[in-house]
Design a protein around this motif. Structure first.
Motif, PDB file in Angstrom:
ATOM      1  N   VAL A   7       0.880  -1.171   0.000  1.00 17.58           N
ATOM      2  CA  VAL A   7       0.000   0.000   0.000  1.00 17.58           C
ATOM      3  C   VAL A   7       0.916   1.218   0.000  1.00 17.58           C
ATOM      4  N   VAL A   8       0.403   2.326  -0.464  1.00 18.79           N
ATOM      5  CA  VAL A   8       1.211   3.533  -0.585  1.00 18.79           C
ATOM      6  C   VAL A   8       0.599   4.616   0.305  1.00 18.79           C
ATOM      7  N   SER A   9       1.415   5.158   1.189  1.00 21.90           N
ATOM      8  CA  SER A   9       0.920   6.245   2.040  1.00 21.90           C
ATOM      9  C   SER A   9       1.006   7.557   1.273  1.00 21.90           C
ATOM     10  N   ARG A  10       0.297   8.544   1.766  1.00 22.43           N
ATOM     11  CA  ARG A  10       0.317   9.870   1.143  1.00 22.43           C
ATOM     12  C   ARG A  10       1.745  10.413   1.129  1.00 22.43           C
ATOM     13  N   SER A  11       2.500  10.221   2.223  1.00 21.68           N
ATOM     14  CA  SER A  11       3.874  10.729   2.270  1.00 21.68           C
ATOM     15  C   SER A  11       4.783   9.973   1.298  1.00 21.68           C
ATOM     16  N   GLU A  12       4.548   8.663   1.124  1.00 23.03           N
ATOM     17  CA  GLU A  12       5.331   7.900   0.144  1.00 23.03           C
ATOM     18  C   GLU A  12       5.031   8.384  -1.278  1.00 23.03           C
ATOM     19  N   LEU A  13       3.764   8.662  -1.563  1.00 22.19           N
ATOM     20  CA  LEU A  13       3.385   9.169  -2.877  1.00 22.19           C
ATOM     21  C   LEU A  13       4.066  10.515  -3.132  1.00 22.19           C
ATOM     22  N   ASN A  14       4.033  11.387  -2.143  1.00 25.67           N
ATOM     23  CA  ASN A  14       4.690  12.696  -2.278  1.00 25.67           C
ATOM     24  C   ASN A  14       6.183  12.532  -2.532  1.00 25.67           C
ATOM     25  N   ALA A  15       6.807  11.578  -1.833  1.00 24.53           N
ATOM     26  CA  ALA A  15       8.239  11.327  -2.022  1.00 24.53           C
ATOM     27  C   ALA A  15       8.509  10.807  -3.435  1.00 24.53           C
ATOM     28  N   LEU A  16       7.639   9.934  -3.937  1.00 25.40           N
ATOM     29  CA  LEU A  16       7.801   9.409  -5.301  1.00 25.40           C
ATOM     30  C   LEU A  16       7.660  10.536  -6.330  1.00 25.40           C
ATOM     31  N   GLN A  17       6.777  11.500  -6.058  1.00 27.88           N
ATOM     32  CA  GLN A  17       6.575  12.601  -6.991  1.00 27.88           C
ATOM     33  C   GLN A  17       7.722  13.606  -6.951  1.00 27.88           C
ATOM     34  N   THR A  18       8.259  13.884  -5.769  1.00 22.41           N
ATOM     35  CA  THR A  18       9.314  14.895  -5.665  1.00 22.41           C
ATOM     36  C   THR A  18      10.691  14.366  -6.037  1.00 22.41           C
ATOM     37  N   SER A  19      10.989  13.138  -5.663  1.00 25.24           N
ATOM     38  CA  SER A  19      12.285  12.559  -6.053  1.00 25.24           C
ATOM     39  C   SER A  19      12.057  11.121  -6.499  1.00 25.24           C
ATOM     40  N   PRO A  20      11.624  10.969  -7.769  1.00 30.04           N
ATOM     41  CA  PRO A  20      11.286   9.629  -8.268  1.00 30.04           C
ATOM     42  C   PRO A  20      12.502   8.710  -8.362  1.00 30.04           C
ATOM     43  N   PRO A  21      12.317   7.436  -7.991  1.00 33.35           N
ATOM     44  CA  PRO A  21      13.400   6.459  -8.149  1.00 33.35           C
ATOM     45  C   PRO A  21      13.638   6.176  -9.633  1.00 33.35           C
ATOM     46  N   ALA A  22      14.709   5.499  -9.932  1.00 31.90           N
ATOM     47  CA  ALA A  22      15.097   5.225 -11.323  1.00 31.90           C
ATOM     48  C   ALA A  22      13.995   4.489 -12.085  1.00 31.90           C
ATOM     49  N   TRP A  23      13.338   3.517 -11.447  1.00 34.50           N
ATOM     50  CA  TRP A  23      12.298   2.752 -12.148  1.00 34.50           C
ATOM     51  C   TRP A  23      11.129   3.649 -12.565  1.00 34.50           C
ATOM     52  N   LEU A  24      10.787   4.620 -11.727  1.00 36.37           N
ATOM     53  CA  LEU A  24       9.678   5.518 -12.044  1.00 36.37           C
ATOM     54  C   LEU A  24      10.067   6.498 -13.152  1.00 36.37           C
ATOM     55  N   THR A  25      11.272   7.020 -13.077  1.00 34.53           N
ATOM     56  CA  THR A  25      11.763   7.922 -14.117  1.00 34.53           C
ATOM     57  C   THR A  25      11.789   7.208 -15.468  1.00 34.53           C
TER      58      THR A  25
END
Length: 123
Positions: free
Chosen positions: A36-54
């Motif tokens: 599951v993804v928390s709101r803070s984890e989602l925000n972290a993914l949006q502000t500094s995306p990991p290599a897989w997301l980029t």
């Protein structure tokens, strides 16, 4: 006197998080799909995306709403013309280069829809 309730962490399903990130859930790593993804984890993914997301955002495969936006057409326009599967960036670029008649027509239709929406908004 009542004691304040402890603040609960707001979480979302992986499918919801993927939609908010504009990525295809099935293309994400297993640990993302299974948790599951928390709101803070989602925000972290949006502000500094990991290599897989980029990489997913750059190369795809992209969900239909992203494909439609990159082609400048509606999701309905994609469906009308048989584009039902996710496309990669390379496939989208190839379609743009080929510029089939249906794509030109759907872009024209989309432009008219936007123009009409703007006209109504200005009333």
């Amino acid at each position: 006197m009542t004691t304040p309730k402890p603040k609960t962490t707001q979480t979302m399903k992986p499918a919801t998080a993927a939609k908010k990130l504009g990525i295809l859930l099935s293309a994400t790593p297993a640990e993302f799909q299974e948790g599951v993804v928390s709101r803070s984890e989602l925000n972290a993914l949006q502000t500094s995306p990991p290599a897989w997301l980029t990489d997913l955002r750059r190369n795809g495969p992209h969900p239909k709403q992203v494909v439609a936006a990159k082609l400048g057409v509606s999701i309905s326009g994609l469906m009308r013309n048989g584009i039902t599967d996710p496309l990669t960036t390379a496939e989208i670029d190839a379609l743009k280069a080929e510029n089939p008649a249906w794509l030109e027509q759907e872009r024209s239709t989309q432009a008219e829809v936007r123009k009409e929406a703007q006209r109504l908004k200005q009333r």
